[in-house]
Each structure stands twice: as structure tokens, then as C-alpha cells.
Scaffold this motif. Sequence first.
Motif, PDB file in Angstrom:
ATOM      1  N   GLY A   1      22.989  62.599 138.702  1.00  0.00           N
ATOM      2  CA  GLY A   1      21.626  62.904 139.120  1.00  0.00           C
ATOM      3  C   GLY A   1      21.151  64.210 138.515  1.00  0.00           C
ATOM      4  N   HIS A   2      21.991  65.260 138.610  1.00  0.00           N
ATOM      5  CA  HIS A   2      21.646  66.544 137.982  1.00  0.00           C
ATOM      6  C   HIS A   2      21.425  66.369 136.482  1.00  0.00           C
ATOM      7  CE1 HIS A   2      22.474  68.648 141.651  1.00  0.00           C
ATOM      8  NE2 HIS A   2      23.784  68.477 141.616  1.00  0.00           N
ATOM      9  N   TYR A   3      22.330  65.624 135.855  1.00  0.00           N
ATOM     10  CA  TYR A   3      22.291  65.470 134.399  1.00  0.00           C
ATOM     11  C   TYR A   3      21.010  64.752 133.946  1.00  0.00           C
ATOM     12  CZ  TYR A   3      23.416  63.411 129.854  1.00  0.00           C
ATOM     13  OH  TYR A   3      23.371  63.006 128.547  1.00  0.00           O
TER      14      TYR A   3
ATOM     15  N   ILE B   1      10.030  76.704 137.924  1.00  0.00           N
ATOM     16  CA  ILE B   1      10.718  76.551 139.208  1.00  0.00           C
ATOM     17  C   ILE B   1      10.792  75.083 139.619  1.00  0.00           C
ATOM     18  CG2 ILE B   1      10.577  77.063 141.679  1.00  0.00           C
ATOM     19  CD1 ILE B   1       9.492  79.798 140.969  1.00  0.00           C
ATOM     20  N   TRP B   2       9.706  74.335 139.416  1.00  0.00           N
ATOM     21  CA  TRP B   2       9.699  72.937 139.860  1.00  0.00           C
ATOM     22  C   TRP B   2      10.716  72.100 139.083  1.00  0.00           C
ATOM     23  CZ3 TRP B   2       8.565  68.886 136.621  1.00  0.00           C
ATOM     24  CH2 TRP B   2       7.886  69.176 135.427  1.00  0.00           C
TER      25      TRP B   2
ATOM     26  N   THR C   1      15.867  69.291 139.378  1.00  0.00           N
ATOM     27  CA  THR C   1      17.182  69.090 138.772  1.00  0.00           C
ATOM     28  C   THR C   1      18.289  69.266 139.802  1.00  0.00           C
ATOM     29  OG1 THR C   1      16.381  69.852 136.616  1.00  0.00           O
ATOM     30  CG2 THR C   1      18.757  69.885 136.967  1.00  0.00           C
ATOM     31  N   ILE C   2      18.163  70.280 140.646  1.00  0.00           N
ATOM     32  CA  ILE C   2      19.180  70.519 141.677  1.00  0.00           C
ATOM     33  C   ILE C   2      19.100  69.459 142.770  1.00  0.00           C
ATOM     34  CG2 ILE C   2      19.912  72.116 143.495  1.00  0.00           C
ATOM     35  CD1 ILE C   2      19.050  74.404 141.635  1.00  0.00           C
TER      36      ILE C   2
ATOM     37  N   ASP D   1      24.102  72.782 146.662  1.00  0.00           N
ATOM     38  CA  ASP D   1      22.764  72.557 146.127  1.00  0.00           C
ATOM     39  C   ASP D   1      21.697  73.113 147.063  1.00  0.00           C
ATOM     40  OD1 ASP D   1      23.755  71.264 143.886  1.00  0.00           O
ATOM     41  OD2 ASP D   1      23.747  69.302 144.847  1.00  0.00           O
ATOM     42  N   GLY D   2      21.919  72.980 148.371  1.00  0.00           N
ATOM     43  CA  GLY D   2      20.956  73.506 149.338  1.00  0.00           C
ATOM     44  C   GLY D   2      20.802  75.014 149.227  1.00  0.00           C
TER      45      GLY D   2
END
Length: 350
Positions: free
Chosen positions: A23-25, A87-88, A93-94, A295-296
Motif C-alpha cells: 500500500g505504501h509502495y 503534505i497530502w 502514502t502513509i 503509521d499513526g
Amino acid sequence: MTVVTVLLAILLLSFIIIIHELGHYCVGRLCRVGIEEFSVGFGPKLLQWKRRGIAYSVRLILLGGYVRFAGEDADDDDPAAFNNQAIWKRFLTILAGPVMNFVLAFVVTLGLLLGYGLYQTTPVVNSVIDGTPAAESGLQAGDVITAVNGTAITRDQEGYAAMTQIVGALEAGDELHLTVQRGDETVEIDTGLYTDETGAPKMGIYVSQERIPMTLWDGVRYSGQVLVNLTREMLDSLRKLIFKGEGLDQMSGTVGIVSVASQAIRLGFDRVLYLVLIISMNLGILNLLPLPALDGGRLVFLIIEAIRRLFGRGPIPRDKEGLVHLIGLGAFFILFIVLTWHDIATLIRR
């Protein structure tokens, strides 16, 4: 446990973690964030190749994986570096890691419902307990209860719940009028109630569970309901664990999860899918907790950065943010060791 089931269990856990990293990738690639490496596993490299500037590797310890973004925890002059992105873009991504865990859980739930159907407790008599009012009144196995005291009862979970509610509002000795479908015949039966060891009123029957086939639309709708309910239960358990210490002795680490997964593999494919659902949901929810190294926690720093920029200030220094995550990572490593020791001690006791 056998060597084969343990290895399969490790690969199963690794698959769930890799989906998270995927998902991150994927979102990182879509947002044009610089990616240095996508790795399956940890430790020494077994295999590596490069494509479009990204290193792809398979490592010795096949227990998960990771994505390494360029300039993630430090200042970097490269325009493609993670911290130089909007930032978005960084936020999405995170966030994509936990979201992929929820997507996996949804797909697995849908697969379970479409492949195995939904088992519901129904108002169908499976067996009658000897010496109870139900036996004395002539109720038989296979009878379908269609009405209780004049209230229509449907042949599904809701009908069973309605029947239970009516019976639960009565007392031992009260009369109960049932309408049952027995084959092609409709039978009217007057019976009574007795109380079990808990004091609850009972007829004296065991009801059946029936498999209800699912259409694609019903499966999609019900899968969403399952995940919402499961999320509530997990958050409630987490709240009780943090504030009351309930379930502390039931916590498991990697060894415990692998042990449970190996048992599920021996029991059948449906148990494996259910375990993937539970682990994936847990991984998604836990990663969204606002704790350092998770991630949080990174999302919290991004929110703080967005607020600071509204007032014309820059982000929290990257080295300080990196130190916070490093401390958090150290704390989780200690927790990992404690849980591993607990898991091994539990296995030895068993």
C-alpha cells in the motif's frame, strides 16, 4: 505443529505484512515519491535487482518486508525525497498501508461469504431435550417455528432473535403457543417453559445453524457490516487492555501468531482465511494508533506540520522527529522480546 505448517504460517504472516507495505509502495509511486528499496523479508540479501532506480530485494528472514523512501527521516535536497513532497502526498502514502490491510480484510470476508455462505442460527428445531416441556408437547427435530404467541417468526437470524426475546420475557410455568411447519403440514403446539441452572426460561430445544448462500451484492453489503462490527470489538478490547489491563495475559507476539496460524492451516482453508481477516484488521487498526514509529504516529507529525505551516512556521526538525520514532521503535522491540518470551513459555507449558 510440523516444520511445513510453521513455514507456511510464517509465509502467511509475511504476506499480510507485505500487502501493508505494498500500500505504501503503490501510493508512493502514484504520488511520485522517491523510493530507494522495496524488500520482501529482512536481514542478508538473497536476491536483488533494480528497475527504474528502485532496488527490489528478497532477504533471508521472510517475515514481512519494508519500503524505504528517499529522505524519510532526514533533510534531503532531492526534490523526490519523501519530506520534500506535499503534505497530502505524504499523508496518503502513509495512510495507504493500513488501508490496504482493511482492503485485504474486506476481500477475504467477501471470499468467505461467497465461497462458504453465511451460517445463521435459525428457529429450526435441531433436537429436543428429554423431559422438558418441548418434549412433552410433541415438538420434533426438523420442526420450523413460524410463530410464537401469535408473532410471526422468520427463518433466519432475526427470527431466532425475535423468538429468544419473546421467550426471555416470560417466566417458568407460562404457556407458549407455537406454530410450526412440519414437512408440508402446519401444526399448532401448546408448550411451557422451565428454568435452567442460570434461571433463564427455556423450552428445551436446540436450534439449527443453516448455511445461507450469498449473492455478490449481499456479500459486499454484509462484508462491510462485518468489518465495522469487528472494528468496534477490537477498539473496545484495546480500550479495556489499556485502561483496565483486561486481556493482558492473552497478548501474543510473532511466535504466538505463527503457532495459531499453523493450527489454522491444519484445520482447513476457511480457518486460514478467517485468520488472515483477523490479523489484517489488527495490523491495520494498530498501525493507526498515534504512537511513535507506527503509521499513526507519522500521521500525527504530518498534522502538526500542516498546523504549523498555517502560522508560517516550518515542520518539526527532521532529526527530532526521527529520534522520537527511533525511541518508539526501541520500545516496540522490547515489547517484541517480552511477547516472544511469553509465547515460548506458553508453548513449553502446553
